[in-house]
Scaffold this active site. Sequence first.
Site, PDB file in Angstrom:
ATOM      1  CB  ALA A   1      23.056   5.251   1.262  1.00 44.35           C
TER       2      ALA A   1
ATOM      3  CB  THR B   1      21.000  -5.581   0.749  1.00 45.14           C
ATOM      4  OG1 THR B   1      20.374  -5.012  -0.386  1.00 45.14           O
ATOM      5  CG2 THR B   1      20.203  -5.254   1.985  1.00 45.14           C
TER       6      THR B   1
ATOM      7  N   GLY C   1      32.332  16.186   1.355  1.00 45.56           N
ATOM      8  CA  GLY C   1      32.806  14.990   2.037  1.00 45.56           C
ATOM      9  C   GLY C   1      33.100  13.857   1.068  1.00 45.56           C
TER      10      GLY C   1
ATOM     11  CB  VAL D   1      19.617  -2.930   8.691  1.00 45.15           C
ATOM     12  CG1 VAL D   1      20.524  -1.917   8.021  1.00 45.15           C
ATOM     13  CG2 VAL D   1      18.237  -2.955   8.067  1.00 45.15           C
TER      14      VAL D   1
ATOM     15  CE1 TYR E   1       7.313   1.416   5.151  1.00 46.84           C
ATOM     16  CE2 TYR E   1       5.429   2.868   5.366  1.00 46.84           C
ATOM     17  CZ  TYR E   1       6.752   2.668   5.037  1.00 46.84           C
ATOM     18  OH  TYR E   1       7.513   3.731   4.613  1.00 46.84           O
TER      19      TYR E   1
ATOM     20  CE  LYS F   1       9.207   3.147   7.718  1.00 43.16           C
ATOM     21  NZ  LYS F   1      10.673   3.323   7.636  1.00 43.16           N
TER      22      LYS F   1
HETATM   23  P1  NAD Z   1      13.607   2.531  -1.665  1.00 43.76           P
HETATM   24  O1  NAD Z   1      12.945   1.207  -1.759  1.00 43.76           O
HETATM   25  O2  NAD Z   1      13.830   3.332  -2.897  1.00 43.76           O
HETATM   26  O3  NAD Z   1      15.005   2.390  -0.899  1.00 43.76           O
HETATM   27  C1  NAD Z   1      15.109   1.628   0.278  1.00 43.76           C
HETATM   28  C2  NAD Z   1      16.554   1.429   0.607  1.00 43.76           C
HETATM   29  O4  NAD Z   1      16.644   0.547   1.743  1.00 43.76           O
HETATM   30  C3  NAD Z   1      17.312   0.760  -0.520  1.00 43.76           C
HETATM   31  O5  NAD Z   1      18.616   1.304  -0.561  1.00 43.76           O
HETATM   32  C4  NAD Z   1      17.377  -0.692  -0.075  1.00 43.76           C
HETATM   33  O6  NAD Z   1      18.468  -1.405  -0.613  1.00 43.76           O
HETATM   34  C5  NAD Z   1      17.527  -0.519   1.428  1.00 43.76           C
HETATM   35  N1  NAD Z   1      17.168  -1.712   2.185  1.00 43.76           N
HETATM   36  C6  NAD Z   1      16.013  -2.423   2.151  1.00 43.76           C
HETATM   37  N2  NAD Z   1      16.110  -3.477   2.974  1.00 43.76           N
HETATM   38  C7  NAD Z   1      17.326  -3.430   3.564  1.00 43.76           C
HETATM   39  C8  NAD Z   1      17.999  -4.229   4.521  1.00 43.76           C
HETATM   40  N3  NAD Z   1      17.440  -5.318   5.062  1.00 43.76           N
HETATM   41  N4  NAD Z   1      19.243  -3.876   4.885  1.00 43.76           N
HETATM   42  C9  NAD Z   1      19.833  -2.772   4.364  1.00 43.76           C
HETATM   43  N5  NAD Z   1      19.247  -1.974   3.454  1.00 43.76           N
HETATM   44  C10 NAD Z   1      18.013  -2.304   3.062  1.00 43.76           C
HETATM   45  O7  NAD Z   1      12.745   3.341  -0.602  1.00 43.76           O
HETATM   46  P2  NAD Z   1      12.656   4.897  -0.249  1.00 43.76           P
HETATM   47  O8  NAD Z   1      11.338   5.366  -0.720  1.00 43.76           O
HETATM   48  O9  NAD Z   1      13.889   5.629  -0.604  1.00 43.76           O
HETATM   49  O10 NAD Z   1      12.528   4.759   1.345  1.00 43.76           O
HETATM   50  C11 NAD Z   1      13.574   5.064   2.251  1.00 43.76           C
HETATM   51  C12 NAD Z   1      12.973   5.129   3.644  1.00 43.76           C
HETATM   52  O11 NAD Z   1      11.952   6.125   3.665  1.00 43.76           O
HETATM   53  C13 NAD Z   1      12.312   3.835   4.101  1.00 43.76           C
HETATM   54  O12 NAD Z   1      12.550   3.634   5.474  1.00 43.76           O
HETATM   55  C14 NAD Z   1      10.839   4.101   3.848  1.00 43.76           C
HETATM   56  O13 NAD Z   1      10.024   3.317   4.674  1.00 43.76           O
HETATM   57  C15 NAD Z   1      10.769   5.567   4.174  1.00 43.76           C
HETATM   58  N6  NAD Z   1       9.602   6.253   3.594  1.00 43.76           N
HETATM   59  C16 NAD Z   1       9.443   6.347   2.242  1.00 43.76           C
HETATM   60  C17 NAD Z   1       8.321   7.012   1.752  1.00 43.76           C
HETATM   61  C18 NAD Z   1       8.057   7.183   0.292  1.00 43.76           C
HETATM   62  O14 NAD Z   1       6.997   7.729  -0.054  1.00 43.76           O
HETATM   63  N7  NAD Z   1       8.948   6.781  -0.597  1.00 43.76           N
HETATM   64  C19 NAD Z   1       7.387   7.554   2.638  1.00 43.76           C
HETATM   65  C20 NAD Z   1       7.575   7.436   3.994  1.00 43.76           C
HETATM   66  C21 NAD Z   1       8.709   6.783   4.457  1.00 43.76           C
END
Ligand code: NAD
Length: 254
Positions: A13, A37, A57, A66, A162, A166
């Site tokens: 988050a 992290t 909240g 994780v 990836y 997913k």
């Molecule tokens: P981001 O890279 O901006 O954020 C990812 C978050 O995950 C960060 O807070 C990071 O610190 C955390 N993270 C990474 N590895 C971790 C670990 N081992 N333990 C705990 N936290 C960890 O990415 P985002 O674009 O905000 O993506 C969030 C989710 O949405 C992901 O699961 C990503 O696969 C999914 N997603 C993103 C997109 C996109 O276009 N951005 C599309 C489809 C799915």
Amino acid sequence: MQFQGKLALVTGASRGIGRAIAVDLARQGADVFCTSTKAGGCAETLAAIAALPPGSGRAAALVADVADAADVQRLGDLVTQGVDGIGGRPPDFLVNNAGITRDGLFLRMSEADFDAVLGTNLRGAFLVCKAFARAMAKARNGRIVNVGSVVGLTGNAGQANYAASKAGLVGLSKSLAQELAGRGITVNVVAPGFIQTDMTAALPAEVQAAMQQQIPLGRLGTPEDVAGMVTFLCSDAAAYVTGQTLVVDGGMTR
Ligand code: NAD
């Protein structure tokens, strides 16, 4: 303020989609545990939640990788004990959002890059669900939302690791949905398309432009577009929805 008195946990988050989810749940009144992290990683998320109107909240930050089973166990213990006056019980809403990419064409993809992506995106969600599912089942209440990707449904050249992670999340979620339905817990996947975050900002400008052309709604998604779907799945309006994958991609996946 439909979520007053509710407790949420959102992994990853610190920024992007996870931050938007945490802020939206708090805006609806839920107390939110925000994980990252690194210590201090969720500072901006906590500040955004503190700036919400009265009645929203509260938030507390927790540090956990994780992909690390011991870290996740510690996370589970902290949430159920309570931190900064929040928690002391299992979450009502568990959002597995943490995710990474290690893109590369399959013929050049290393085992390490495959394992890292599966380890965070799929095993991480498994570990976090495991840490809370028993207590949530005992409470006979809860919503689990796993953040997948349209790539898990369609595949994507350069993202075999990836996409596999997913797609695996869909199978995990559908199975959990069946096992936990009798305990009043729903489990769903939100599958975003191309969303403007740090993850996609790393892509070359021409790739971003080409992707935008494939989106019928004519724009990239925002983290708030995804957060809206997560909030819906946590709401009473979604009480009868489980085992589903809801795509949030501006119509890109046909
Ligand atoms: P981001 O890279 O901006 O954020 C990812 C978050 O995950 C960060 O807070 C990071 O610190 C955390 N993270 C990474 N590895 C971790 C670990 N081992 N333990 C705990 N936290 C960890 O990415 P985002 O674009 O905000 O993506 C969030 C989710 O949405 C992901 O699961 C990503 O696969 C999914 N997603 C993103 C997109 C996109 O276009 N951005 C599309 C489809 C799915």
